[in-house]
Design an enzyme around this catalytic site. Sequence first.
Site, PDB file in Angstrom:
ATOM      1  N   LEU A   1      11.524  -0.366   6.522  1.00 67.69           N
ATOM      2  CA  LEU A   1      10.640   0.561   5.838  1.00 67.69           C
ATOM      3  C   LEU A   1      11.041   1.818   5.796  1.00 67.69           C
ATOM      4  O   LEU A   1      11.667   2.380   6.787  1.00 67.69           O
ATOM      5  CB  LEU A   1       9.262   0.618   6.773  1.00 67.69           C
ATOM      6  CG  LEU A   1       7.906   1.013   5.818  1.00 67.69           C
ATOM      7  CD1 LEU A   1       7.704   0.095   4.744  1.00 67.69           C
ATOM      8  CD2 LEU A   1       6.861   1.116   6.773  1.00 67.69           C
TER       9      LEU A   1
ATOM     10  N   GLU B   1       5.849   6.276   3.968  1.00 67.75           N
ATOM     11  CA  GLU B   1       5.274   6.781   2.748  1.00 67.75           C
ATOM     12  C   GLU B   1       5.366   8.493   3.260  1.00 67.75           C
ATOM     13  O   GLU B   1       5.257   9.215   2.103  1.00 67.75           O
ATOM     14  CB  GLU B   1       3.916   6.537   2.669  1.00 67.75           C
ATOM     15  CG  GLU B   1       3.130   6.740   1.491  1.00 67.75           C
ATOM     16  CD  GLU B   1       1.656   5.798   1.354  1.00 67.75           C
ATOM     17  OE1 GLU B   1       0.789   6.324   1.043  1.00 67.75           O
ATOM     18  OE2 GLU B   1       2.121   4.575   1.673  1.00 67.75           O
TER      19      GLU B   1
ATOM     20  N   HIS C   1       4.587  -6.302   3.679  1.00 66.71           N
ATOM     21  CA  HIS C   1       4.325  -5.201   4.800  1.00 66.71           C
ATOM     22  C   HIS C   1       3.125  -5.223   5.891  1.00 66.71           C
ATOM     23  O   HIS C   1       3.292  -5.099   6.912  1.00 66.71           O
ATOM     24  CB  HIS C   1       4.109  -3.670   4.214  1.00 66.71           C
ATOM     25  CG  HIS C   1       3.999  -2.351   5.194  1.00 66.71           C
ATOM     26  ND1 HIS C   1       5.012  -2.343   6.150  1.00 66.71           N
ATOM     27  CD2 HIS C   1       3.132  -1.623   5.116  1.00 66.71           C
ATOM     28  CE1 HIS C   1       4.512  -1.087   6.702  1.00 66.71           C
ATOM     29  NE2 HIS C   1       3.341  -0.944   6.325  1.00 66.71           N
TER      30      HIS C   1
ATOM     31  N   HIS D   1       4.607  -2.896   0.648  1.00 65.57           N
ATOM     32  CA  HIS D   1       4.793  -1.575   0.750  1.00 65.57           C
ATOM     33  C   HIS D   1       5.787  -1.227  -0.388  1.00 65.57           C
ATOM     34  O   HIS D   1       6.697  -1.867  -0.415  1.00 65.57           O
ATOM     35  CB  HIS D   1       5.400  -1.096   2.186  1.00 65.57           C
ATOM     36  CG  HIS D   1       5.367   0.380   2.406  1.00 65.57           C
ATOM     37  ND1 HIS D   1       6.216   1.372   1.646  1.00 65.57           N
ATOM     38  CD2 HIS D   1       4.551   1.100   3.336  1.00 65.57           C
ATOM     39  CE1 HIS D   1       5.940   2.558   2.242  1.00 65.57           C
ATOM     40  NE2 HIS D   1       4.978   2.339   2.968  1.00 65.57           N
TER      41      HIS D   1
ATOM     42  N   ARG E   1      -4.729  -1.740   1.983  1.00 65.89           N
ATOM     43  CA  ARG E   1      -4.839  -0.554   2.871  1.00 65.89           C
ATOM     44  C   ARG E   1      -4.103   0.614   2.503  1.00 65.89           C
ATOM     45  O   ARG E   1      -2.972   0.602   2.088  1.00 65.89           O
ATOM     46  CB  ARG E   1      -4.087  -1.119   4.242  1.00 65.89           C
ATOM     47  CG  ARG E   1      -4.161  -0.206   5.336  1.00 65.89           C
ATOM     48  CD  ARG E   1      -3.698  -0.711   6.483  1.00 65.89           C
ATOM     49  NE  ARG E   1      -2.106  -0.890   6.523  1.00 65.89           N
ATOM     50  CZ  ARG E   1      -0.904   0.055   6.513  1.00 65.89           C
ATOM     51  NH1 ARG E   1      -1.449   1.342   6.741  1.00 65.89           N
ATOM     52  NH2 ARG E   1       0.008  -0.370   6.605  1.00 65.89           N
TER      53      ARG E   1
ATOM     54  N   ARG F   1      -0.720   2.017  -2.258  1.00 68.03           N
ATOM     55  CA  ARG F   1       0.376   1.013  -2.167  1.00 68.03           C
ATOM     56  C   ARG F   1       0.272   0.046  -3.288  1.00 68.03           C
ATOM     57  O   ARG F   1       1.472  -0.204  -3.784  1.00 68.03           O
ATOM     58  CB  ARG F   1       0.485   0.718  -0.923  1.00 68.03           C
ATOM     59  CG  ARG F   1       0.935   1.711   0.091  1.00 68.03           C
ATOM     60  CD  ARG F   1       0.830   1.362   1.635  1.00 68.03           C
ATOM     61  NE  ARG F   1       1.234   2.393   2.505  1.00 68.03           N
ATOM     62  CZ  ARG F   1       1.364   2.266   3.732  1.00 68.03           C
ATOM     63  NH1 ARG F   1       1.127   1.136   4.345  1.00 68.03           N
ATOM     64  NH2 ARG F   1       1.935   3.107   4.726  1.00 68.03           N
TER      65      ARG F   1
ATOM     66  N   GLN G   1      -0.323  -6.655   1.684  1.00 72.02           N
ATOM     67  CA  GLN G   1       0.277  -5.613   1.053  1.00 72.02           C
ATOM     68  C   GLN G   1       1.771  -5.717   0.892  1.00 72.02           C
ATOM     69  O   GLN G   1       2.348  -5.961   2.007  1.00 72.02           O
ATOM     70  CB  GLN G   1      -0.277  -4.289   1.744  1.00 72.02           C
ATOM     71  CG  GLN G   1       0.267  -3.040   1.258  1.00 72.02           C
ATOM     72  CD  GLN G   1      -0.485  -1.720   1.984  1.00 72.02           C
ATOM     73  OE1 GLN G   1       0.117  -1.576   2.939  1.00 72.02           O
ATOM     74  NE2 GLN G   1      -1.656  -1.358   1.418  1.00 72.02           N
TER      75      GLN G   1
ATOM     76  N   PHE H   1      -0.691  11.759   2.219  1.00 70.92           N
ATOM     77  CA  PHE H   1      -0.162  10.227   2.117  1.00 70.92           C
ATOM     78  C   PHE H   1      -1.132   9.586   0.981  1.00 70.92           C
ATOM     79  O   PHE H   1      -2.166  10.186   0.608  1.00 70.92           O
ATOM     80  CB  PHE H   1      -0.918   9.640   3.353  1.00 70.92           C
ATOM     81  CG  PHE H   1       0.212   9.021   4.394  1.00 70.92           C
ATOM     82  CD1 PHE H   1       1.471   9.950   5.118  1.00 70.92           C
ATOM     83  CD2 PHE H   1       0.648   7.757   4.378  1.00 70.92           C
ATOM     84  CE1 PHE H   1       2.406   9.284   5.789  1.00 70.92           C
ATOM     85  CE2 PHE H   1       1.850   7.072   5.250  1.00 70.92           C
ATOM     86  CZ  PHE H   1       2.545   8.097   5.918  1.00 70.92           C
TER      87      PHE H   1
END
Length: 597
Positions: free
Chosen positions: A249, A252, A370, A239, A412, A283, A237, A117
């Site tokens: 979404l 990831e 996000h 994404h 994050r 991100r 954030q 990730f």
Amino acid sequence: MSNHHQHEVVIVGAGGAGLMAALYASRGADTAVISKLYPTRSHTGAAQGGIGAALGNLEKDTVEWHTYDTVKGSDYLGDQDSIEFMAKEAIPVVYELEHMGLPFSRTEDGRIAQRPFGGHMNKETNKPVTRAAYAADRTGHMILQTLYQQCVKNEVNFYDEFQVLDLIVEDGKTAGVVAVDLSTGELHTYHAKSVIFATGGHGRVWEVTSNAYAYTGDGVAIAARKGIPMEDMEFFQFHPTGIKKLGILITEGVRGEGGVLINGEGERLMDKYAPNAKDLASRDVVSRAMYIEAREGRGVNKEKHMYLDVTPEVVNKYAKSDGRTNPDGTPYVTTAEEILTKLPDIIDFCRTYLGIDPVKQPMPVQPTAHYAMGGIPTNVYGEVVIDEKNTIMPGFYAAGEVACVSVHGANRLGTNSLLDIVVFGKQAGKKAAEYSKNNKYPSFPDDAKENTQKQVDHILNSDGSESAADIGKEMKSVMMDHVGVFRTEEGMAKAVEKIRELKERYQKVGVTDKGKVFNTELLNVWELGCLLDSAEITAVSALARKESRGAHAREDYPKRDDKTWLKHTLAWMNDDGIKLGYKDVQLGKYEPKERVY
């Protein structure tokens, strides 16, 4: 049912953080959960890709590596003691979920499967590490279902489809909450020794978002109206991979399985922005890269989106050129069948919403609002702290996205959200039960409903000269344009001015439905007020921070400024506007340095 209730611990919100808190609180106290949704409809169910833990099931991994990646990913704004606590707790909590019955995907020898990730790196190979434990691409859904079953087994009291509208504070201590029963329109009071907010984020502030319709910043607004400061609200954030225009979404995990971002000229765009991690950079880095590519005319069809390509031909081509291997050292090769097995929901989303089969065609994606890094300030035990000295507010706790521990800092990493909710939900539940055991019920005011009734009456009796839909649309537009992926002094100043104008106009918003039974129009208007408060705190906090750090990227101050701005923002909402203060970041063994991916 009486309209007055008494429970030792009352939890607001029934997502992963709320249910984990309820499970642990119920082991030592009479516990209730109040949720505006049926619990398994909570937004945790939308989390797809995985939960981060250094299990080391496929390759070497350590708690220290996980800690460092999170500190680095936070752009050094995360509190390092809290981050280390979370990384250590990750391993036992994942096995605990497994023992509760969570159906993780498995390796061939039966262990919990893990995938790479963004931002999680193997320090020996300098390549992405397999740290995300997952259940296909519906990990959040599985966590939610598992925890709900455990809470039912533990006889937790559930008040489903009750919307909390106010927090009761007496003599500086939490005494309970006021909620409306959606089915009757009647107000209910809840007397409690401890209250835990687990209400989620406020992503509906922005025009394009991955967030559920119910993510309206209720917890942030209710707490802020009680004089509690919000921490680091400027950091929100985006994404990188939301479905074009819809914002739904695309996990990831698609890039973890070898998916590649391609610009409008057919080039792999992350080669030049993150030569080591490439598509699995953090991100904020990937979102900014996509934004720059689009602005410089290299979007698909010269538009604002890119392609995310997970077709086997492309995955295998770049896996070979990147030197990507399986854990046993053999070359990484995938097939359409394997992609379908690992990403069934994503493929279904794209077929349904786009008419595209990701196994055969690339997906059009763009950055989408996000996740809130900021929120109600807490320590690692979920206790809410109310000033620069981290003074604890007795009886009040928060966990999950509504809280700011701060383990995410300015940005994050993927998989750390599901980890956050279970680690700190657990801690908040344990601490709230302990507090309840050692304290009597606080005094409860006779007029507890009065403030809430005034809010409801104001909306019902307004002249209705303003439209909630229009105000909401204007708020989302100005926040997307000026407090989004890139920011400037001029743009954010416009946003602050506009939000304040919208808050004035909001006072004249009315409703056509004057009924009591499931009056969703009334609740939508009340939620809009929460979003406007969240937007104002975000924009004012962002305008004051004259640097770029993590998700807060300013074109007029492009560099990170550790000398001046290595500190957390605290924002108090007063009658005359937002007052800002600051507190130190808890540093540790990792000194701030330039992030390279």
